[in-house]
Design an enzyme around this catalytic site. Structure first.
Site, PDB file in Angstrom:
ATOM      1  N   ARG A 113       0.835  -1.191   0.000  1.00  0.00           N
ATOM      2  CA  ARG A 113       0.000   0.000   0.000  1.00  0.00           C
ATOM      3  C   ARG A 113       0.877   1.251   0.000  1.00  0.00           C
ATOM      4  O   ARG A 113       2.027   1.199   0.447  1.00  0.00           O
ATOM      5  CB  ARG A 113      -0.916   0.013   1.222  1.00  0.00           C
ATOM      6  N   ARG A 128      -1.395  -2.067  -6.774  1.00  0.00           N
ATOM      7  CA  ARG A 128      -1.565  -3.201  -5.857  1.00  0.00           C
ATOM      8  C   ARG A 128      -2.463  -4.265  -6.509  1.00  0.00           C
ATOM      9  O   ARG A 128      -2.168  -5.455  -6.463  1.00  0.00           O
ATOM     10  CB  ARG A 128      -2.174  -2.695  -4.551  1.00  0.00           C
TER      11      ARG A 128
END
Length: 293
Positions: free
Chosen positions: A143, A240
């Site tokens: 993240r 991601r």
């Protein structure tokens, strides 16, 4: 009671700063609703009928089901805490269900777009830094908040791993390749030459040697993705999704991906299997003699 709850999820649950801000905002919004409609903002004297009225008002104000459900989740967590603390006898969320919302596939950058990426040799600090930010996010799936919290000591050159400081103070190790490790080394040399006396330990710094902000990382990724792909969303989180989807499409075990992403539940990782199934269907239609019938 709200302040006690916020301290609880901050110190004991170790929720992220982003989550804390969202919880505070949701509870403030509900408190304002109570005051405007009922003339009292006492959150402990609420019943399920008031909760349902609040949901109706949110929909009338144009909130999408996903946003409403997040606010319901905040209230559910708050009142369960109040229940455990024995300040209420029953949670007003009993019988209140979340709204239906369509399942959305995780947005990701197609492999053919990623192949357009070409980082040329460049000794400009900002250019090297931006390239490294992009590659770390894509090659590890971390993240943006986890990237911003990285320190030099989190890079283990011997084991070729990165220690990622995840949500709720849960660390995990993610493997990295030699190319990424070399990018880190080259960047650190440029950074240390430019900021020999910086006052932080962050691996990634901005153009003044300071710790980066979420907006800074977003702009870096948005600009680079804008050069290679036409997908609408161009955020760090898309990288991601891209990391996980590309690994699955190439046969990686979903539980291994779960560990690398830092998901506590496999359910969170399974959203990427939908993309993989779509690809398998496409392969079937193209390859099987009866696939297009």
């Amino acid at each position: 009671m709200v302040d006690r709850f916020i301290r609880h999820i901050q110190t004991e649950k170790r929720y992220s700063e982003h989550t804390l801000v969202a919880y505070k905002r949701d509870l403030k919004q509900f408190s304002d609703f109570l005051k405007d409609k009922y003339g009292c903002d006492d959150l402990l004297s609420v019943d399920s009928g008031i909760i349902r009225s609040y949901i109706i008002v949110l929909k009338e104000e144009g909130f999408k089901n996903r946003s409403v459900n997040r606010k319901i989740s905040t209230l559910r967590t708050f009142y369960l805490y109040c229940l455990r603390e024995k300040v209420i006898a029953v949670t007003p969320l009993v019988g209140v269900k979340s709204l239906r919302q369509p399942k959305e596939l995780a947005k990701f950058v197609p492999e053919h777009d990623m192949q357009k990426l070409c980082f040329e040799q460049n000794d400009d600090f900002s250019v090297r830094r931006d390239e490294l930010v992009f590659e770390i996010l894509y090659q590890t799936g971390m993240r943006q908040a986890e990237l911003r919290s990285l320190k030099d000591c989190d890079i283990n050159e011997g084991n070729m791993t990165i220690k990622v400081h995840g949500k709720r103070a849960k660390d995990r190790l993610v493997p990295i390749g030699e190319d990424l490790l070399n990018m880190v080394k080259a960047y650190k040399n440029l950074r240390d030459d430019r900021f020999p006396c910086r006052n932080n330990l962050a691996l990634i710094t901005d153009d003044k040697g300071n710790v980066t902000t979420p907006k800074f990382i977003y702009n870096v990724i948005h600009n680079i993705l804008g050069e290679i792909t036409s997908i609408e969303q161009k955020s760090p989180h898309v990288l991601r999704h891209t990391f996980a989807t590309h690994l699955l499409n190439r046969g990686a075990d979903i539980r291994a991906i779960q560990k690398m992403l830092g998901h506590s539940s496999l359910n969170s990782t399974q959203i990427y299997t939908h993309n993989t199934i779509d690809k398998l269907k496409d392969v079937y239609k193209k390859a099987h003699p009866y696939g297009d019938k």
